[in-house]
Design a protein around this motif. Structure first.
Motif, PDB file in Angstrom:
ATOM      1  N   ARG A   1       6.409  14.168   0.574  1.00 31.82           N
ATOM      2  CA  ARG A   1       5.372  14.688   1.646  1.00 31.82           C
ATOM      3  C   ARG A   1       4.909  13.311   2.287  1.00 31.82           C
ATOM      4  O   ARG A   1       4.832  13.301   3.677  1.00 31.82           O
ATOM      5  CB  ARG A   1       4.134  15.113   0.875  1.00 31.82           C
ATOM      6  CG  ARG A   1       3.117  15.487   1.798  1.00 31.82           C
ATOM      7  CD  ARG A   1       1.895  16.253   0.957  1.00 31.82           C
ATOM      8  NE  ARG A   1       1.826  15.735  -0.275  1.00 31.82           N
ATOM      9  CZ  ARG A   1       0.846  16.089  -1.219  1.00 31.82           C
ATOM     10  NH1 ARG A   1      -0.007  16.477  -0.944  1.00 31.82           N
ATOM     11  NH2 ARG A   1       0.865  15.362  -2.343  1.00 31.82           N
ATOM     12  N   LEU A   2       4.896  12.052   1.779  1.00 28.24           N
ATOM     13  CA  LEU A   2       4.564  10.794   2.364  1.00 28.24           C
ATOM     14  C   LEU A   2       5.575  10.431   3.194  1.00 28.24           C
ATOM     15  O   LEU A   2       5.344   9.801   4.401  1.00 28.24           O
ATOM     16  CB  LEU A   2       3.945   9.980   1.407  1.00 28.24           C
ATOM     17  CG  LEU A   2       2.740  10.140   0.491  1.00 28.24           C
ATOM     18  CD1 LEU A   2       2.299   9.172  -0.494  1.00 28.24           C
ATOM     19  CD2 LEU A   2       1.575  10.143   1.806  1.00 28.24           C
ATOM     20  N   ILE A   3       6.967  10.398   2.839  1.00 28.09           N
ATOM     21  CA  ILE A   3       8.001  10.204   3.767  1.00 28.09           C
ATOM     22  C   ILE A   3       7.950  11.010   4.790  1.00 28.09           C
ATOM     23  O   ILE A   3       8.155  10.497   6.076  1.00 28.09           O
ATOM     24  CB  ILE A   3       9.252  10.105   2.780  1.00 28.09           C
ATOM     25  CG1 ILE A   3       9.246   9.059   1.765  1.00 28.09           C
ATOM     26  CG2 ILE A   3      10.456   9.922   3.899  1.00 28.09           C
ATOM     27  CD1 ILE A   3      10.289   9.171   0.711  1.00 28.09           C
ATOM     28  N   CYS A   4       7.733  12.391   4.833  1.00 30.97           N
ATOM     29  CA  CYS A   4       7.726  13.274   5.760  1.00 30.97           C
ATOM     30  C   CYS A   4       6.377  12.719   6.975  1.00 30.97           C
ATOM     31  O   CYS A   4       6.762  12.615   8.287  1.00 30.97           O
ATOM     32  CB  CYS A   4       7.428  14.665   5.506  1.00 30.97           C
ATOM     33  SG  CYS A   4       9.030  15.175   4.705  1.00 30.97           S
TER      34      CYS A   4
ATOM     35  N   LEU B   1       0.597  -1.198  -0.080  1.00 31.91           N
ATOM     36  CA  LEU B   1       0.044   0.011  -0.024  1.00 31.91           C
ATOM     37  C   LEU B   1       0.896   1.435  -0.020  1.00 31.91           C
ATOM     38  O   LEU B   1       0.654   2.164  -0.766  1.00 31.91           O
ATOM     39  CB  LEU B   1      -0.781  -0.118   1.320  1.00 31.91           C
ATOM     40  CG  LEU B   1      -1.800   1.320   1.476  1.00 31.91           C
ATOM     41  CD1 LEU B   1      -2.733   1.075   0.182  1.00 31.91           C
ATOM     42  CD2 LEU B   1      -2.561   1.060   2.738  1.00 31.91           C
ATOM     43  N   ALA B   2       1.780   1.234   0.860  1.00 36.42           N
ATOM     44  CA  ALA B   2       2.795   2.342   0.864  1.00 36.42           C
ATOM     45  C   ALA B   2       3.408   2.514  -0.394  1.00 36.42           C
ATOM     46  O   ALA B   2       3.527   3.742  -0.955  1.00 36.42           O
ATOM     47  CB  ALA B   2       3.658   2.174   2.075  1.00 36.42           C
ATOM     48  N   GLY B   3       3.920   1.517  -1.098  1.00 28.22           N
ATOM     49  CA  GLY B   3       4.408   1.654  -2.531  1.00 28.22           C
ATOM     50  C   GLY B   3       3.449   2.156  -3.342  1.00 28.22           C
ATOM     51  O   GLY B   3       3.840   3.250  -4.342  1.00 28.22           O
TER      52      GLY B   3
ATOM     53  N   LEU C   1       3.181   5.960  -2.669  1.00 29.04           N
ATOM     54  CA  LEU C   1       4.381   6.654  -3.124  1.00 29.04           C
ATOM     55  C   LEU C   1       4.399   6.725  -4.607  1.00 29.04           C
ATOM     56  O   LEU C   1       5.026   7.929  -5.080  1.00 29.04           O
ATOM     57  CB  LEU C   1       5.736   6.017  -2.599  1.00 29.04           C
ATOM     58  CG  LEU C   1       5.913   6.108  -1.030  1.00 29.04           C
ATOM     59  CD1 LEU C   1       7.077   4.958  -0.700  1.00 29.04           C
ATOM     60  CD2 LEU C   1       6.108   7.568  -0.936  1.00 29.04           C
ATOM     61  N   ASP C   2       4.048   6.039  -5.425  1.00 31.08           N
ATOM     62  CA  ASP C   2       3.895   5.863  -6.745  1.00 31.08           C
ATOM     63  C   ASP C   2       2.848   6.986  -7.305  1.00 31.08           C
ATOM     64  O   ASP C   2       3.224   7.722  -8.431  1.00 31.08           O
ATOM     65  CB  ASP C   2       3.610   4.765  -7.589  1.00 31.08           C
ATOM     66  CG  ASP C   2       4.635   3.803  -7.440  1.00 31.08           C
ATOM     67  OD1 ASP C   2       5.954   4.243  -7.124  1.00 31.08           O
ATOM     68  OD2 ASP C   2       4.654   2.663  -7.787  1.00 31.08           O
ATOM     69  N   ARG C   3       1.685   7.268  -6.679  1.00 28.25           N
ATOM     70  CA  ARG C   3       0.842   8.059  -7.016  1.00 28.25           C
ATOM     71  C   ARG C   3       0.753   9.417  -6.354  1.00 28.25           C
ATOM     72  O   ARG C   3       0.140  10.411  -6.840  1.00 28.25           O
ATOM     73  CB  ARG C   3      -0.683   7.457  -6.580  1.00 28.25           C
ATOM     74  CG  ARG C   3      -0.863   6.186  -7.550  1.00 28.25           C
ATOM     75  CD  ARG C   3      -1.974   5.431  -7.090  1.00 28.25           C
ATOM     76  NE  ARG C   3      -2.346   4.184  -8.124  1.00 28.25           N
ATOM     77  CZ  ARG C   3      -1.736   3.151  -8.094  1.00 28.25           C
ATOM     78  NH1 ARG C   3      -0.599   3.045  -7.183  1.00 28.25           N
ATOM     79  NH2 ARG C   3      -1.882   2.150  -8.926  1.00 28.25           N
ATOM     80  N   CYS C   4       1.226   9.506  -5.155  1.00 28.41           N
ATOM     81  CA  CYS C   4       1.202  10.991  -4.537  1.00 28.41           C
ATOM     82  C   CYS C   4       2.875  11.280  -4.209  1.00 28.41           C
ATOM     83  O   CYS C   4       3.746  10.892  -4.788  1.00 28.41           O
ATOM     84  CB  CYS C   4       0.788  10.930  -2.992  1.00 28.41           C
ATOM     85  SG  CYS C   4      -0.824  10.027  -3.123  1.00 28.41           S
TER      86      CYS C   4
END
Length: 115
Positions: A77-80, A65-67, A70-73
């Motif tokens: 920002r998501l890593i933060c 889900l995280a992958g 990360l590909d779409r958003c």
């Protein structure tokens, strides 16, 4: 090492690799510290194992889900957000434990948080 030489000549790659190594080391230390905390605070090897299992399984389950996210958003920002949730969890556990507001079920939930 010779095959990676051109990669390390790219500006900023050394910093990224260093940050990744530090993050992995920190993550390992958090896992070890969590198990030791549970053993000391709750005196339960079974709960320590369950907390470790919950943390590991949540990481495995959330990875696809995280992958996809990360590909779409926005990656940065998501890593933060991921690191912020991790920091919040690491701070929340000892604060709640010191205030005697951390039952075992809440510890398991916090250990399984997506960070």
């Amino acid at each position: 090492m010779r095959a990676y030489q051109p990669l390390f000549e790219v500006p900023g790659v050394r910093r990224v690799v260093g940050a990744m190594a530090a993050a992995r080391l920190g993550g390992s230390m958090v896992q070890l510290t969590t198990v030791l905390f549970v053993l000391e605070h709750y005196r339960s090897p079974a709960l320590a194992g369950l907390v470790g299992l919950t943390a590991g399984l949540s990481a495995i389950v959330m990875s696809p889900l995280a992958g996809a996210l990360l590909d779409r958003c926005g990656r940065v920002r998501l890593i933060c957000v991921d690191y912020a949730v991790g920091v919040l969890t690491v701070i929340l556990v000892p604060v709640l434990a010191e205030a005697r507001l951390l039952p075992a079920w809440l510890l398991i939930v916090l250990a399984g948080s997506p960070a």
